[in-house]
Design a protein around this motif. Structure first.
Motif, PDB file in Angstrom:
ATOM      1  N   ASP A 157     -43.562   2.394 -18.090  1.00 31.24           N
ATOM      2  CA  ASP A 157     -42.927   1.085 -18.919  1.00 31.24           C
ATOM      3  C   ASP A 157     -43.069   0.385 -20.212  1.00 31.24           C
ATOM      4  N   TYR A 158     -43.561   1.384 -20.804  1.00 40.00           N
ATOM      5  CA  TYR A 158     -43.634   0.854 -22.666  1.00 40.00           C
ATOM      6  C   TYR A 158     -42.931   0.284 -23.293  1.00 40.00           C
ATOM      7  N   GLY A 159     -42.794  -0.259 -23.818  1.00 44.07           N
ATOM      8  CA  GLY A 159     -41.283  -0.692 -25.002  1.00 44.07           C
ATOM      9  C   GLY A 159     -40.964  -1.014 -24.275  1.00 44.07           C
ATOM     10  N   LYS A 160     -40.434  -1.321 -22.848  1.00 46.75           N
ATOM     11  CA  LYS A 160     -39.233  -1.720 -22.023  1.00 46.75           C
ATOM     12  C   LYS A 160     -38.620  -3.330 -22.147  1.00 46.75           C
ATOM     13  N   PHE A 161     -39.810  -4.282 -22.272  1.00 45.38           N
ATOM     14  CA  PHE A 161     -39.426  -5.812 -22.408  1.00 45.38           C
ATOM     15  C   PHE A 161     -39.025  -5.856 -23.557  1.00 45.38           C
ATOM     16  N   LYS A 162     -38.175  -6.870 -23.134  1.00 42.91           N
ATOM     17  CA  LYS A 162     -37.128  -7.065 -24.584  1.00 42.91           C
ATOM     18  C   LYS A 162     -37.870  -8.753 -24.557  1.00 42.91           C
ATOM     19  N   SER A 163     -38.513  -9.074 -24.287  1.00 40.44           N
ATOM     20  CA  SER A 163     -39.114 -10.292 -24.417  1.00 40.44           C
ATOM     21  C   SER A 163     -40.781 -10.582 -24.094  1.00 40.44           C
ATOM     22  N   GLY A 164     -41.379 -11.080 -24.440  1.00 35.99           N
ATOM     23  CA  GLY A 164     -42.815 -11.193 -23.200  1.00 35.99           C
ATOM     24  C   GLY A 164     -43.769 -11.843 -24.601  1.00 35.99           C
ATOM     25  N   PHE A 165     -45.451 -11.593 -24.680  1.00 37.39           N
ATOM     26  CA  PHE A 165     -46.520 -12.686 -25.798  1.00 37.39           C
ATOM     27  C   PHE A 165     -46.760 -12.047 -26.414  1.00 37.39           C
ATOM     28  N   ILE A 166     -47.102 -12.607 -28.132  1.00 37.66           N
ATOM     29  CA  ILE A 166     -48.074 -11.561 -28.548  1.00 37.66           C
ATOM     30  C   ILE A 166     -49.156 -11.772 -28.444  1.00 37.66           C
ATOM     31  N   GLY A 167     -50.090 -11.023 -29.643  1.00 39.87           N
ATOM     32  CA  GLY A 167     -51.976 -10.387 -28.935  1.00 39.87           C
ATOM     33  C   GLY A 167     -52.458  -9.990 -29.744  1.00 39.87           C
ATOM     34  N   PHE A 168     -53.927  -9.580 -29.524  1.00 42.25           N
ATOM     35  CA  PHE A 168     -54.598  -9.200 -30.541  1.00 42.25           C
ATOM     36  C   PHE A 168     -54.944  -8.118 -30.088  1.00 42.25           C
ATOM     37  N   GLN A 169     -55.944  -7.061 -30.166  1.00 43.31           N
ATOM     38  CA  GLN A 169     -55.969  -5.415 -29.367  1.00 43.31           C
ATOM     39  C   GLN A 169     -57.112  -5.410 -29.583  1.00 43.31           C
ATOM     40  N   ASP A 170     -58.331  -5.763 -29.050  1.00 41.71           N
ATOM     41  CA  ASP A 170     -59.981  -5.859 -29.210  1.00 41.71           C
ATOM     42  C   ASP A 170     -60.356  -3.927 -29.251  1.00 41.71           C
TER      43      ASP A 170
END
Length: 281
Positions: A253-266
């Motif tokens: 499912d990597y990269g398949k979504f065309k809408s979603g949240f934004i965020g930061f990785q820790d």
């Protein structure tokens, strides 16, 4: 014929007075018209600039974490805190009662989803630091990076000398596995597209950088410190070729979504973010 000099002089003066008065009125009218035009153009410019400003939505303005929470969570994870109007992560900010926290330390702006957008972020990492800007995030997975594309943030210069990369880089087939691969460096689309190193002007660890992501279904642009360093077409033949190269075999499912949240990785290192704003395209 005898000319009345007095009458001629009076007529001459009257005509010239009329001409001068007309020219003066015309000049005054033109000045007023130009002044009015300048005011109109100024007001139009103000409205245009106001419209541009209104297009941006500050998802973090330095005063509140409203809308932000842990991935798959309902509140901010331990270690994240506002200090000096900056959104920071530090392990020293984790309280003793939170040592057993099992949730994700990656954070998302969960108040709204975005499809096509322009995102601007100012960020800073320490020596050996590592993070990432994630977008089109969907919850319900083991972690946001399983599904979300990532604009990589990392200490290009020092990371490999502090962290052992050999096992991981060997497992994915990178040459010179002890070194940071271009696909792992700042402003790259992590493990997919490498940023153009000839255009990159990355400030060293401990100094502020700014990044911009412009995403549309026709083209994606990654910018670093005012310069475009990468562009690609999402879901193109080239994109799918890179996705199917091995890295994402277990993450369909990597990269398949065309809408979603934004965020930061820790990744466990200290982080600083400020002036986080986004606008829909």
């Amino acid at each position: 014929m005898r000319v009345n000099k007095t009458l001629f002089l009076n007529v001459f003066l009257k005509d010239n007075y009329i001409n001068l008065n007309f020219k003066h009125k015309l000049k005054t009218t033109m000045i007023k018209a130009n002044f009015c035009l300048m005011i109109i153009l100024f007001l139009i410019g103000c409205q245009f600039n106001s419209k541009i400003a209104q297009d941006w939505d500050y998802v973090f303005d330095g005063s509140s974490t409203d809308g932000w929470r842990a991935y798959n969570g309902d509140s901010m994870p331990p270690g994240w805190k506002i200090i000096d109007n900056e959104l920071t992560f530090k392990t020293t900010q984790i309280l003793e009662e939170d040592y057993d926290y099992k949730g994700s330390r990656d954070i998302i702006y969960g108040a709204e989803t975005f499809d096509d957008f322009e995102l601007y972020v100012e960020w800073k990492i320490p020596v050996g630091g590592n993070s990432g800007i994630l977008y089109h995030i969907k919850e319900g997975y083991g972690g946001a990076p399983e599904v979300a594309p990532e604009y990589q943030l990392i200490d290009d210069e020092n990371y490999a000398s502090i962290h052992d990369l050999v096992d991981y880089n060997t497992s994915v087939g990178f040459e010179n596995p002890s070194k940071l691969h271009p696909l792992q460096q700042t402003a790259s689309d992590y493990a997919m597209f490498a940023a153009d190193t000839s255009k990159k002007q990355l400030n060293p660890a401990g100094e502020w950088n700014n990044s911009r992501i412009i995403f549309t279904q026709e083209k994606v642009e990654y910018w670093l410190n005012g310069t475009e360093v990468l562009s690609f077409v999402p879901w193109s033949e080239e994109w799918y070729k890179k996705k199917n190269s091995g890295k994402w075999d277990n993450l369909p499912d990597y990269g398949k979504f065309k809408s979603g949240f934004i965020g930061f990785q820790d990744h466990g290192s200290d982080l600083w973010f400020r002036n986080i704003k986004i606008k829909k395209l």
